[in-house]
Design a protein around this motif. Structure first.
Motif, short mmCIF file in Angstrom:
data_model
loop_
_atom_site.label_atom_id
_atom_site.label_comp_id
_atom_site.label_asym_id
_atom_site.label_seq_id
_atom_site.Cartn_x
_atom_site.Cartn_y
_atom_site.Cartn_z
N LYS A 1 -4.03 2.02 4.68
CA LYS A 1 -4.27 2.72 3.30
C LYS A 1 -3.22 3.29 2.68
O LYS A 1 -2.12 3.01 3.08
N TYR A 2 -3.39 4.03 1.61
CA TYR A 2 -2.35 4.45 0.58
C TYR A 2 -1.71 5.45 1.34
O TYR A 2 -2.14 6.38 1.95
N PHE B 1 3.41 3.78 -1.91
CA PHE B 1 4.20 4.00 -3.29
C PHE B 1 5.39 4.49 -3.13
O PHE B 1 5.55 5.57 -2.49
N SER C 1 1.13 4.68 6.77
CA SER C 1 0.26 3.82 6.48
C SER C 1 0.09 2.52 7.46
O SER C 1 0.01 1.70 6.90
N GLU D 1 2.79 7.41 0.78
CA GLU D 1 3.64 7.45 -0.13
C GLU D 1 5.20 7.46 0.48
O GLU D 1 5.27 8.31 1.67
N ASN E 1 0.83 -1.07 0.01
CA ASN E 1 0.13 0.08 0.00
C ASN E 1 0.81 1.32 -0.12
O ASN E 1 0.48 2.59 0.07
N MET F 1 3.23 0.26 -8.20
CA MET F 1 3.28 0.99 -6.69
C MET F 1 4.64 1.59 -6.65
O MET F 1 5.01 1.75 -5.26
#
Length: 404
Positions: free
Chosen positions: A322-323, A204, A318, A325, A202, A397
């Motif tokens: 959830k997403y 990126f 995260s 970065e 999850n 991702m």
């Protein structure tokens, strides 16, 4: 109660994750354990549940005072009898903990490794039943010579006990070589090694090759306003530079590093946890064991010195699944800073040969990190491969697999 009953009663969950259950089963079967579970996976529950099932006391050895305080507070909130002993407690407060131990009112005790060398500590617990000893955040055993000396106290302490307790070491990041070193340092007996999926699907991963870090940093943050983020820097100097830069831009930002007073660290940590601060600029002194669910990005202002460090720090975001970065602002000049630190490693107690070996190990780790930043392949695959875990690539991702 069995493990699932304990899980439901104290933690409110009905099911364990596969690797959590494997670790718990192994320790209840009297095996030494090394658990490699990703940040946010729920490592602590793998020793907290056995601690509540087994007779006697579980001693948890952890490297940071803030970490043990947070863990004890969270356990007490769940009505689990846990305490810590550290240098912040007064003599009277420490005596109160010892009284509780003797009365059987404590199941989990958090201490630093140095505490195990205390004559007072050894005298107070020598006749108590120690069911398990846990080295939490075990990768820190290899951070510095001071940590390694401190952890050398553990085997000596175990030998002083009437009965050898169960042994567990937990970390989020460890190569095969690191596992071998942990086994040797803790004198583990043919440990069972249980590895979770190190791929944070999850998150990126984004590599930004930059000539102007401040410009690219502000551009990113300006597009991610009013959300929780962490910015890691290699040096205190860079922490203060980034903090002042973002403060001047009117952003809600705080800073954190190891040289700060303990009271100020705690104040900043509480403000960040309570969403009074959006962004924390810090060295790697911040983050270990801090359970903040909604951190949406982690930015590496300087290149991490190893893939282990990168994995640890990116894993701060995260925790809610959830997403999020993880961004590296990569500039070749960063390498010179880390090389300077490596070149100036010195220890009078080590032979020249050993110092050369340590430096070569650090250079090899840095080389792997640079390859990750400069490469064109899947970043998730490269991180997993580094830790000996298979990954098919084409993750969708990372900035190498997706144009974003």
């Amino acid at each position: 109660m069995d493990k699932i009953e304990v899980l439901k009663y104290y933690f409110g969950y009905g099911k364990l994750k596969k690797e959590q259950e494997e670790i718990i089963d192994q320790v209840l079967s009297d095996n030494d354990i090394i658990g490699l579970l990703p940040t946010g996976y729920g490592k602590s529950i793998t020793f907290q549940i056995p601690a509540l099932i087994l007779d006697g006391i579980t001693i948890v050895i952890t490297p940071l005072i803030a970490l043990m305080q947070d863990q004890v507070r969270n356990l007490n909130d769940k009505m689990i009898p846990a305490e810590f002993i550290n240098s912040l407690l007064s003599k009277e407060e420490q005596e109160n903990v010892y009284r509780k131990l003797k009365l059987g009112k404590i199941k989990i005790l958090y201490v630093s490794a140095e505490r195990l060398e205390s004559k007072k500590f050894k005298e107070e617990i020598k006749n108590l039943e120690i069911s398990m000893i846990v080295a939490d955040e075990a990768h820190t055993l290899l951070w510095s010579e001071d940590f390694r000396i401190a952890l050398g106290h553990i085997p000596k302490f175990i030998e002083s006990l009437n009965k050898r307790p169960k042994m567990m070491a937990l970390t989020a990041t460890a190569t095969k070589e690191t596992v071998k070193k942990i086994t040797e340092l803790l004198n583990l007996n043919n440990p069972k090694i249980i590895i979770g999926d190190c791929d944070r699907k999850n998150i990126f991963y984004k590599i930004v090759k930059t000539k102007n870090k401040d410009k690219d940093l502000y551009l990113y943050i300006n597009n991610h306003k009013n959300i929780h983020g962490i910015i890691y820097c290699l040096t205190i100097k860079n922490v203060m530079h980034v903090y002042e830069f973002l403060k001047e831009k009117g952003l809600n930002v705080g800073y954190y590093h190891g040289a700060m007073e303990s009271s100020l660290k705690k104040d900043i940590q509480n403000k960040y946890t309570n969403h009074e601060i959006d962004i924390i600029v810090c060295t790697n002194a911040f983050g270990m064991g801090i359970d903040i669910k909604d951190i949406r990005y982690v930015i590496e202002y300087d290149i991490p010195s190893s893939i282990e460090d990168f994995s640890q720090q990116s894993g701060r975001c995260s925790r809610d699944g959830k997403y999020a970065e993880s961004v590296i602002l990569f500039n070749l000049n960063d390498i010179k800073t880390i090389e300077y630190f490596i070149d100036h490693i010195d220890n009078k107690e080590k032979s020249d040969k050993e110092i050369r070996r340590i430096k070569m190990d650090r250079y090899n780790k840095l080389d792997e990190m640079v390859k990750l930043c400069m490469g064109s392949g899947c970043i998730h695959k490269r991180v997993c491969s580094y830790f000996g875990v298979k990954h098919n690539g084409n993750c969708g991702m990372c900035s190498n697999c997706v144009k974003k």
